[in-house]
Design an enzyme around this catalytic site. Structure first.
Site, mmCIF file in Angstrom:
data_model
loop_
_atom_site.group_PDB
_atom_site.id
_atom_site.type_symbol
_atom_site.label_atom_id
_atom_site.label_comp_id
_atom_site.label_asym_id
_atom_site.label_seq_id
_atom_site.Cartn_x
_atom_site.Cartn_y
_atom_site.Cartn_z
ATOM 1 N N ASN A 1 0.819 -1.198 0.000
ATOM 2 C CA ASN A 1 0.000 0.000 0.000
ATOM 3 C C ASN A 1 0.861 1.260 0.000
ATOM 4 O O ASN A 1 1.041 1.887 -1.034
ATOM 5 C CB ASN A 1 -0.941 -0.037 1.212
ATOM 6 C CG ASN A 1 -2.021 1.008 1.121
ATOM 7 O OD1 ASN A 1 -1.839 2.008 0.455
ATOM 8 N ND2 ASN A 1 -3.123 0.771 1.781
ATOM 9 N N ASP A 2 1.434 1.574 1.139
ATOM 10 C CA ASP A 2 2.211 2.808 1.219
ATOM 11 C C ASP A 2 3.344 2.825 0.202
ATOM 12 O O ASP A 2 3.644 3.859 -0.383
ATOM 13 C CB ASP A 2 2.812 2.956 2.619
ATOM 14 C CG ASP A 2 1.718 2.980 3.661
ATOM 15 O OD1 ASP A 2 0.562 3.214 3.304
ATOM 16 O OD2 ASP A 2 2.046 2.730 4.833
ATOM 17 N N VAL A 3 3.934 1.668 -0.024
ATOM 18 C CA VAL A 3 5.135 1.659 -0.867
ATOM 19 C C VAL A 3 4.794 1.844 -2.332
ATOM 20 O O VAL A 3 5.687 1.897 -3.179
ATOM 21 C CB VAL A 3 5.935 0.352 -0.690
ATOM 22 C CG1 VAL A 3 6.424 0.222 0.735
ATOM 23 C CG2 VAL A 3 5.114 -0.828 -1.120
ATOM 24 N N VAL A 4 3.488 1.895 -2.672
ATOM 25 C CA VAL A 4 3.106 2.174 -4.061
ATOM 26 C C VAL A 4 2.183 3.394 -4.112
ATOM 27 O O VAL A 4 1.457 3.582 -5.081
ATOM 28 C CB VAL A 4 2.392 0.969 -4.706
ATOM 29 C CG1 VAL A 4 3.361 -0.181 -4.897
ATOM 30 C CG2 VAL A 4 1.204 0.549 -3.855
ATOM 31 N N ALA B 1 0.424 3.684 7.075
ATOM 32 C CA ALA B 1 0.561 5.129 7.217
ATOM 33 C C ALA B 1 -0.794 5.770 7.496
ATOM 34 O O ALA B 1 -0.880 6.951 7.802
ATOM 35 C CB ALA B 1 1.173 5.721 5.961
#
Ligand SMILES: NC(=O)c1ccc[n+]([C@@H]2O[C@H](COP(=O)([O-])OP(=O)(O)OC[C@H]3O[C@@H](n4cnc5c(N)ncnc54)[C@H](OP(=O)(O)O)[C@@H]3O)[C@@H](O)[C@H]2O)c1
Ligand SMILES: NC(=O)c1ccc[n+]([C@@H]2O[C@H](COP(=O)([O-])OP(=O)(O)OC[C@H]3O[C@@H](n4cnc5c(N)ncnc54)[C@H](OP(=O)(O)O)[C@@H]3O)[C@@H](O)[C@H]2O)c1
Lengths: 144, 468, 144, 468
Positions: B390-393, B431
């Protein structure tokens, strides 16, 4: 920046002991006499701590240099192996547990020894277990 | 004579430890590293044990056996539980250091108070403060990672928190300073107080930190554990302890720096940022619509692809979906489709997390591509399959200055022609923010548990013949 | 392979002193007592040489690690700067020259001091001079 | 108090030295390295000088001034003389170490013989043997590099040479061993004998080695000098000496390994190979014919080229042709021709030799391409201009098993479409063997002094308007 300040303080406080060692060292009035002190068995009163500080500084350099070059793939195993290595506290624990000290002291030692031993065993075993998983397909193997 | 042999053994052990870390620079040599480490540790233990001062052998034997008894099972935990295990063993490490420091202090206090020089006292205080705060801090971290009921995942904050925490540490250090200058005087009662404060500080330090920041916290605690070993070395005038401790300390430091860089956040922010509280403001953004897609539809699109990039995240770990993922990749390979895995440095819940899981599923490490490398190819990528990441994309990291993850380098999944995202719900990632990638025109959601969904995809591609 | 043998011998002989130190250390009957020994001024009879051996081993590791990563472009300057650094013998020379020793001893010291000082001065100056030469064209400067 | 400040300064100095070498990893930071080094050295000197034990300040002042007086001019030598200078200063270094060792020995012998413990004796012996053999060895090396009349360039060999040399060293070491076990006894006379033997050994070691192997010899002596400093550190119980010495030692070691690899030769072969004797057998190969070419002709061909690769070698250094080379390159640039410099790791007479010379001529270091990189482009190269390089472009290294340089990685000048080779005569390079590249169909010789020839080429290209 209240936060920056806070953290700054925190970091400083954590480092303080080491800062302390050095500054104290640099300004203590007491002339330094030293000791074999190499076995916890018989330690003289004073220890020449400068060699120790040298060793500390140098090995920190080595540590940073070596770890910075560890493959990204292996950061998890890295964590667990340093884990096992930091269990070197086992040395101190053995001396406290095994020496001819009052029982209560030695109990503390025994617990410490147990704790470090746990880390050594689990740390190395799990690292090895993880590393076994990393394979490379033959074709890749050639042009490496 | 004895002394010399011992010292010699310690020197060898130090060198072996250095090599142990050195060998970790490539998977091919890494296992040699473990050998070196084991060898060094054995040397150290035997050399110490062999010293004439050591006489109570049974005590040692029992403690060691107990260590094995607990250590072995701890090494068999499922790989998804590795973060917790690491935290737990830092706790053990801190405990050991703290106890040895305490033992030494009282021992000298009783028998040879003249041993408590300024230098040794400084070292002892450092050892116990670092040791005991590592103990409780790591336990909290382990708890949060294990998602224990009564330890809140989300950061717990109250006004003036930081002041209170720092305050505690300050007091501890001040007391320590006072002890240093007369260790044997009436002030001895301070020693247990310092221990207590350190224990409390450890808890307080970690409580306000969100679950997914634990990895960073863990590595910081890792370096504390190292430093406390160094302090022990100063106390016992033992160089091996100093070397090993310093190696450990620097490794923890560097890992946390790498992580902070990969999240574009400062230590401050990690330690005091109370990151990952649910953003109320954003919660109200429900007008945005997700386009769901069926397994069949997704499978068809993938069959047409030439390059499929799989972006795994924490979700894959939680769902244990790595094996199914590998099966899916095999199916695609069969059809001559190239499959690459895009590994974000902080995907999952510890550095290198995804690599280990996928390696477990027999993915050759040559297919695991680092973020910087893969991002170049993303525009040529036909399908990006986001599995529980999620956050990393989250493209917000690139442009949305207001986003808490702004500036964090991400995997450019949004540059692929089509994106399929697997997650269970509309909940945000760690996040705590929405991910606009999921609302993009090219993105189609596959709702459900990652293991389930990926399995179905694989089955679909293998023409219903896949196992499950 | 007569040569291999020869060289093997030679290398061994050169390392011998160091091998010597360690083995001697490891098997000397004399219990080691130690000393401040940190100023050449007042040294006790015995020195605890283990810290020194640790420092030696560690700094060798650092040296190898650091030098191996020196840019190929700069191997000549590297030679001259290590040159200057190895003139650290100046420390010993100063102590021998300046202390209250018999004249003839101090003359030896003075010569040594002169020699090391020459190395320091010329070593650092010429390194700097060479490094000044290495330029990079602006355009290259950008995509660096 | 004093002791502690001194020790603190020494610790800082050690760290500064490490950074000094660390900064050398890129030209951009390299000069910071020098600063760090100077700072560290200043600290070390002042801290030592400040010690109460030091009372004869004038002696020190004079010695230091003398050092400056000699050192400054030594730092102004032309860059082509750098190898000699380096060798010379190793000699100084060895001398200093040797003298301090000697002084300490006699001092203790007279006043406090109890100081001469086994450990210190081992260290002292090591210090003087290494110190003094470095002294004479480096002097010989410097002489050979300076091409001093009465020092033969070519290896001087006689039967049983190696045995004799090793023998000498063995004797020295044996005497040393005897001294160690009773330093104060009747055997004191051995001390000067050991010094003498070491001095002699230094000479004998270098005599049978060819001029162009000197760089390797220099770096080996470099590490000896470092080791002798380490030994001094053991004698004086001074950690700074040990750190600095070890850094120096390892650097010398690594450089010589790099060189040996680049020549595909073993230490043995370098030290005992008597390499570079004129091969009688090959001398008779006169039937082969050189094709000479005129400046004009060469210039015309170059004008047509798109990629010109310049391969500089020792000849360019001897002729000081680097500035003219740069001018030539400028002329080609003007015509939109790409010019690259192919730098062989052991081109010239010391590692990095060509880089320094070309940098002196304002060639940006981004144009200096390492062998492995450039070899890939050689097939696309229209003109390879070999300026005073010989062995490093000798194809025999690739296929002729009998050649003394067989297996040495070379720059594939022969893969270029056309080759122009500049040299003065038909003489072989340092390896003393013919170079078939010069007889190849595509190769044309430009006989003459490199500076002259290159200058003429530049002038020709600039339409006779080039300066000279
Ligand atoms: N790796 C490290 O060392 C490290 C260190 C510090 C911080 N972090 C932080 O951790 C985060 C890692 O990012 P990430 O993208 O990997 O994870 P993430 O941002 O936490 O997102 C995980 C996603 O997986 C989904 N998910 C959870 N369980 C699932 C299941 N069983 N099946 C399918 N989907 C599931 C969740 O959505 P649903 O709940 O809707 O399913 C969630 O969207 C980053 O923010 C990073 O900064 C990592
Ligand atoms: N760089 C190092 O660190 C290092 C270390 C160890 C050994 N070496 C050895 O040194 C050699 C270096 O190879 P190299 O090709 O650079 O040099 P080289 O093989 O020694 O050949 C130099 C060539 O330059 C020519 N030359 C000399 N003076 C000249 C002048 N004034 N004008 C024009 N040409 C001139 C010579 O031919 P004429 O006499 O006919 O002019 C000779 O053919 C290698 O064999 C290497 O193994 C180098």
């Amino acid at each position: 920046m209240a936060r920056r300040l806070a953290i700054g303080l925190a970091v400083l406080l954590v480092c303080l002991p080491f800062v302390g060692v050095v500054t104290h060292a640099a300004f203590s009035q007491t002339p330094v006499e030293s000791t074999a002190g190499t076995t916890a068995g018989h330690e003289a009163t004073k220890v020449d701590y400068w060699p120790l500080l040298f060793v500390f500084a140098l090995s920190t350099f080595i540590g940073i240099g070596v770890v910075a070059r560890v493959s990204r793939l292996l950061h998890t195993p890295l964590m667990s192996i340093t884990n096992a290595i930091s269990a070197i506290a086992v040395v101190g624990s053995i001396l406290v547990t095994g020496s001819d000290f009052p029982r209560d002291i030695r109990i503390l030692g025994a617990v410490a020894l147990f704790a470090s031993m746990t880390n050594i065993v689990s740390g190395f075993l799990i690292t090895n277990r993880m590393l076994k998983l990393f394979k490379q397909e033959p074709k890749e193997a050639q042009h490496k | 004579m004895m002394t010399n042999i011992v010292q010699f053994a310690y020197l060898l052990a130090s060198i072996l430890f250095i090599f142990a870390l050195h060998f970790m620079n490539h998977p091919r040599t890494a296992r040699k590293g473990v050998m070196a480490g084991v060898l060094g540790m054995t040397l150290a233990v035997l050399a110490t044990w062999a010293q004439p001062a050591v006489i109570h052998h049974w005590w040692i034997v029992f403690a060691i056996l107990a260590g094995f008894a607990v250590g072995y099972p701890l090494s068999r935990v499922p790989l998804t539980a590795v973060p917790q295990r690491t935290a737990l063993s830092h706790a053990f490490g801190g405990l050991a250091a703290g106890l040895v420091g305490t033992a030494k202090f009282y021992l000298w206090l009783r028998n040879e108070p003249e041993m408590l020089t300024h230098f040794r006292m400084i070292a002892i205080i450092a050892e116990i403060i670092l040791g005991f705060l590592t103990l409780t801090g790591s336990l909290m971290a382990a708890g949060k990672l294990q998602e224990v009921k009564w330890i809140p995942q989300r950061p717990v904050t109250y006004p003036g928190q930081n002041i209170v925490n720092i305050g505690m540490l300050v007091v501890a250090v001040i007391l320590g300073a006072m002890l240093i200058f007369n260790p044997t005087g009436a002030a001895v009662w301070m020693f247990p107080v310092i221990i207590f404060l350190s224990l409390l500080f450890g808890v307080m330090l970690v409580i306000p930190i969100g679950g997914a920041d634990m990895p960073t916290v863990i590595s910081i605690l890792n370096s504390y554990a190292g430093l406390s070993a160094v302090a022990m070395g100063f106390v016992l005038d033992n160089k091996l302890l100093i070397v090993a401790g310093a190696l450990d300390g620097s490794s923890g430091l560097i890992l946390s720096i790498i992580m902070c860089k990969a999240m574009n956040r400062s230590f401050t922010n990690v330690l005091f940022g109370a990151f990952g509280q649910v953003q109320q403001a954003k919660a109200g953004g429900e007008q945005k619509v997700y386009k769901a897609e069926t397994i069949e539809g997704a499978a068809q699109v993938m069959e047409q692809a030439q390059l499929v990039v799989i972006v795994p995240g924490y979700g894959m770990a939680v769902a244990q979906a790595q094996h199914r993922t590998r099966e899916l990749a095999d199916q695609l390979h069969k059809r001559g489709i190239t499959v690459k895995y895009a590994i974000h440095p902080v995907a999952g819940r510890m550095p290198g997390h995804m690599n280990v899981l996928l390696a477990e599923a027999d993915v050759p490490y040559s297919d695991l591509v680092e973020m910087d490398e893969i991002n170049g190819d993303m525009p040529q990528c036909d399908v990006a399959l986001v599995i529980g990441a999620n956050d990393v994309v989250n493209p917000a990291a690139r442009h949305d200055k207001t986003s808490p993850i702004y500036g964090m380098p991400i995997i450019d999944a949004d540059k692929a022609r089509t994106v399929f995202a697997i997650k269970r719900s509309k909940n945000p990632g760690f996040a705590g923010i929405d991910n606009e990638l999921y609302f993009a025109d090219k993105t189609f959601m596959l709702f459900g548990d990652a293991k389930q969904v990926v399995g179905d995809l694989a089955k679909e591609l293998s023409g219903g013949s896949g196992m499950h």
